[in-house]
Design an enzyme around this catalytic site. Structure first.
Site, PDB file in Angstrom:
ATOM      1  N   GLU A  54       0.876  -1.163   0.000  1.00  0.00           N
ATOM      2  CA  GLU A  54       0.000   0.000   0.000  1.00  0.00           C
ATOM      3  C   GLU A  54       0.925   1.227   0.000  1.00  0.00           C
ATOM      4  O   GLU A  54       1.841   1.309   0.819  1.00  0.00           O
ATOM      5  CB  GLU A  54      -0.883   0.006   1.257  1.00  0.00           C
ATOM      6  N   ARG A 289       5.534 -13.271   9.420  1.00  0.00           N
ATOM      7  CA  ARG A 289       6.146 -11.993   9.121  1.00  0.00           C
ATOM      8  C   ARG A 289       7.505 -11.889   9.804  1.00  0.00           C
ATOM      9  O   ARG A 289       7.799 -12.635  10.738  1.00  0.00           O
ATOM     10  CB  ARG A 289       5.236 -10.838   9.542  1.00  0.00           C
ATOM     11  N   LYS A 299       4.570   0.350   9.454  1.00  0.00           N
ATOM     12  CA  LYS A 299       4.623   1.659   8.817  1.00  0.00           C
ATOM     13  C   LYS A 299       4.025   2.735   9.719  1.00  0.00           C
ATOM     14  O   LYS A 299       4.518   3.856   9.765  1.00  0.00           O
ATOM     15  CB  LYS A 299       3.866   1.624   7.480  1.00  0.00           C
TER      16      LYS A 299
HETATM   17  P1  ATP Z   1       2.723  -2.449   7.935  1.00  0.00           P
HETATM   18  O1  ATP Z   1       2.148  -3.305   8.995  1.00  0.00           O
HETATM   19  O2  ATP Z   1       4.137  -2.085   8.147  1.00  0.00           O
HETATM   20  O3  ATP Z   1       1.863  -1.270   7.587  1.00  0.00           O
HETATM   21  P2  ATP Z   1       1.527  -3.733   5.758  1.00  0.00           P
HETATM   22  O4  ATP Z   1       1.403  -5.186   5.651  1.00  0.00           O
HETATM   23  O5  ATP Z   1       0.317  -2.979   6.116  1.00  0.00           O
HETATM   24  O6  ATP Z   1       2.752  -3.382   6.664  1.00  0.00           O
HETATM   25  P3  ATP Z   1       1.707  -3.430   2.974  1.00  0.00           P
HETATM   26  O7  ATP Z   1       2.162  -2.269   2.203  1.00  0.00           O
HETATM   27  O8  ATP Z   1       0.300  -3.833   2.874  1.00  0.00           O
HETATM   28  O9  ATP Z   1       2.103  -3.100   4.452  1.00  0.00           O
HETATM   29  O10 ATP Z   1       2.667  -4.660   2.730  1.00  0.00           O
HETATM   30  C1  ATP Z   1       2.965  -5.194   1.472  1.00  0.00           C
HETATM   31  C2  ATP Z   1       3.380  -6.621   1.636  1.00  0.00           C
HETATM   32  O11 ATP Z   1       4.479  -6.740   2.530  1.00  0.00           O
HETATM   33  C3  ATP Z   1       2.251  -7.451   2.208  1.00  0.00           C
HETATM   34  O12 ATP Z   1       2.083  -8.603   1.408  1.00  0.00           O
HETATM   35  C4  ATP Z   1       2.713  -7.809   3.583  1.00  0.00           C
HETATM   36  O13 ATP Z   1       2.276  -9.073   3.960  1.00  0.00           O
HETATM   37  C5  ATP Z   1       4.228  -7.752   3.476  1.00  0.00           C
HETATM   38  N1  ATP Z   1       4.814  -7.414   4.759  1.00  0.00           N
HETATM   39  C6  ATP Z   1       4.603  -6.303   5.490  1.00  0.00           C
HETATM   40  N2  ATP Z   1       5.268  -6.347   6.657  1.00  0.00           N
HETATM   41  C7  ATP Z   1       5.949  -7.522   6.659  1.00  0.00           C
HETATM   42  C8  ATP Z   1       6.830  -8.164   7.588  1.00  0.00           C
HETATM   43  N3  ATP Z   1       7.153  -7.609   8.758  1.00  0.00           N
HETATM   44  N4  ATP Z   1       7.335  -9.375   7.252  1.00  0.00           N
HETATM   45  C9  ATP Z   1       7.027  -9.929   6.070  1.00  0.00           C
HETATM   46  N5  ATP Z   1       6.208  -9.392   5.165  1.00  0.00           N
HETATM   47  C10 ATP Z   1       5.667  -8.204   5.439  1.00  0.00           C
HETATM   48 MG    MG Z   2      -0.585  -1.352   6.996  1.00  0.00          MG
HETATM   49 MG    MG Z   3      -1.269  -4.083   4.113  1.00  0.00          MG
END
Ligand code: ATP
Ligand code: MG
Ligand code: MG
Length: 580
Positions: A54, A289, A299
């Protein structure tokens, strides 16, 4: 590189491929996005993965795990990986984040351009599909417009032990829902007054299946679609559709989404049954994760550090963002090596920060030139060496790789040494300088400490020594005297003065997310220290240069993006894990 270590995802993919699961599958539903129709026939014998960030922040080391996994699987199985912006939420998304994510994925060494097809997508390009699919779900009786408030919907959803309560609008006529949903789309209703819900099962043991909201009203401009849409799809509805429209085969996400999988399947199955999606469908698989000690990888929390000016920006070299690590001196290879080493599993765990640092050391050790720096300078005077005289010393640029050549620097009467390389009254096993002791000045002479001067506070001001003229490194007499200590030094007259930034862990505890304490209170107040240091003459300070300063660690010349005339030398990592 090495043969990749197997994991449960590789096992699944190998099974799918040997069963020819993706052979001869073609786009069979209503027309999908143009690009999909173009490459569907030729590409579907392969796997297709995606990395779907995102654009609401910069990518962090957790995302690196997902990038390496998705792009890595596509590479290893001759498939393709899409970079897809999951930009369905207008409030927090910005073009600047899109740009930075593109740069970051490229910098990490991955590419979505496969020659015949470039796989960069935006979920916002599918808004019309999502909308038409929602109309189809309403028509088939699988979705309805609800007039309850958000709070009422939440309350009536029930709990793990109690079933949900049906909305009074659950069984309203299809025509009524259709009319209201079209009005929602036309901007005739205010935020929050109506929403569209999937009609699934209010008694499901999985709360995610209790008629989840799939559309909400948001009169808010979107960074790509402007004010075209006053309604936006929810993530749980949009995500499976994005995967299906792009004909993803393996949709890999983190474990938190395991409970969402039944709804992921529900959405796709319904739309396949209604003839809107190809029968060939994506499957969701979950992995653990990355949780890295001494930092946060969310984030939202990283944004808070930026917004409250607790760091200089998303790319502050202390941040666990990929751009922060890059400015700290991490290489793409080291981050990929780290991701390979931590592996992929379904079990949640925490990874020590030192694993990341070790990957950097292992990447840089065979490559980078050595040099000398003195970070905490103390003056050493060689009292029997003539004033105004100097002579050349030589050292290999790399101790195990003679092809990298030699470096040359001058020895003279006054030298900088590390303050910790002298002790007035040393403990046992201290082999460096103390009165009466002999040490080797690395690549130079053996010297004998003869005295020192200190001020009224006990601070050492200077140290005195005499050199043994026959003992210069590289000469026949070099080994005529045996010494245990070997210290680094720089001729004061020839030294280059520089500013060096030394870093420590960003948080004082391993897991800043644990417990009730506000994570901001756990910030390490000493996570960065600037020192006035000296480096070996001849060490060229150019943007992006990297060295190992002997005994001190790996260093990198970072250019301040706010002021590109400013170069800063960052310590990327020490040579050993010093954290206790
Ligand atoms: P955050 O919790 O930091 O906002 P998010 O999952 O909301 O992360 P996205 O931009 O949706 O952020 O993430 C893109 C991809 O990265 C998703 O498929 C997510 O599963 C993966 N991802 C995010 N954080 C991790 C992590 N700590 N370990 C492995 N994969 C991750
Ligand atoms: Mg998020
Ligand atoms: Mg996400």
């Amino acid at each position: 590189s090495d043969v990749p270590v197997s994991n449960f995802l590789r096992t699944i993919i190998e099974k799918d491929l040997s069963a020819n699961k993706f052979q001869n599958k073609r786009w069979a539903g209503k027309p999908g996005p143009l690009s999909m129709q173009q490459d569907a026939p030729k590409d579907l014998a392969r796997i297709r993965t995606r990395f779907p960030p995102e654009p609401n922040g910069f990518l962090h080391i957790g995302h690196a795990k997902s990038i390496c996994l998705n792009f890595g699987l596509a590479r290893d199985y001759a498939g393709q990986c899409h970079l897809r912006f999951d930009d369905t939420n207008p409030e927090k998304e910005e073009q600047a984040y899109v740009d930075s994510i593109i740069d970051t994925v490229k910098w990490l060494g991955f590419d979505w351009n496969y020659g015949d097809s470039e796989h960069l997508y935006y979920a916002s390009d599918y808004f019309q599909y999502f909308y038409e699919f929602a109309l189809a779900l309403i028509e088939s009786g699988d979705a309805y417009v609800d007039e309850q408030t958000q709070e009422e919907i939440r309350e009536n959803r029930g709990t793990l032990t109690t079933p949900g309560v049906d909305s009074p609008w659950r069984n309203r006529p299809v025509e009524e829902s259709l009319k209201l949903f079209i009005e929602m789309r036309d901007g005739k209703h205010p935020n929050g007054s109506l929403c569209l819900r999937a009609k699934v099962d209010m008694a499901s043991p999985n709360i995610n299946m209790r008629d989840p909201v799939i559309y909400r009203i948001r009169h808010e401009a979107h960074h790509r679609t402007g004010s075209d849409w006053p309604i936006y799809p929810m993530y749980t509805y949009a995500h499976p559709l994005e995967d299906a429209l792009e004909m993803i085969t393996h949709s890999i996400c983190t474990l938190e989404f395991e409970d969402q999988r039944p709804f992921y399947d529900w959405v796709i199955d319904k739309l396949i049954a209604l003839g809107h999606l190809p029968k060939h469908r994506p499957h969701q698989y979950e992995f653990a994760r990355l949780n890295l000690n001494h930092v946060v990888t969310s984030k939202r929390k990283l944004k808070k550090l930026v917004d409250e000016n607790l760091v200089s920006g998303w790319d502050d070299p202390r941040m666990p963002t990929i751009m922060g690590l890059r400015r700290r001196g991490y290489t793409p290879e080291s981050i990929r090596l780290f991701c390979e080493r931590i592996g992929v599993s379904k079990a949640d765990s925490r990874i020590d920060y030192n694993i990341l640092e070790q990957a950097l050391r292992d990447d840089l050790d065979p490559k980078v030139d050595r040099s000398v720096a003195v970070l905490d300078p103390l003056k050493l005077i060689i009292t029997n060496y003539p004033e105004g005289q100097s002579e050349l010393c030589r050292a290999p640029k790399h101790p195990h790789n003679p092809e990298q050549g030699t470096r040359e620097f001058l020895f003279s009467r006054e030298l900088w040494i590390e303050r910790e390389d002298f002790m007035e009254d040393p403990p046992k096993k201290y082999f460096r300088l103390f009165p009466g002791n002999l040490v080797r000045l690395k690549y130079g002479y053996i010297v004998k400490c003869t005295g020192f001067k200190k001020d009224e506070n006990g601070q050492i001001l200077e140290v005195y020594a005499e050199y043994l003229p026959d003992t210069k490194s590289g000469t026949p007499g070099a080994n005529s005297v045996k010494v245990k200590g070997n210290i680094t030094w720089i001729s004061i007259e020839h030294a280059q003065a520089v500013e060096v930034k030394l870093y420590d862990r960003l948080f004082t505890v391993e897991n800043p997310d644990a417990g009730d304490q506000d994570f901001l209170e756990l910030l390490n107040p000493n996570s960065v220290k600037t020192v006035q240091a000296f480096i070996e003459p001849g060490t060229e300070i150019t943007p992006g240069a990297r060295w190992q300063f002997e005994r001190l660690g790996y260093f990198y010349v970072d250019v301040d993006p706010q002021d590109t005339s400013k170069m800063v030398i960052n310590r990327s990592t020490t040579l050993r894990d010093n954290w206790v």
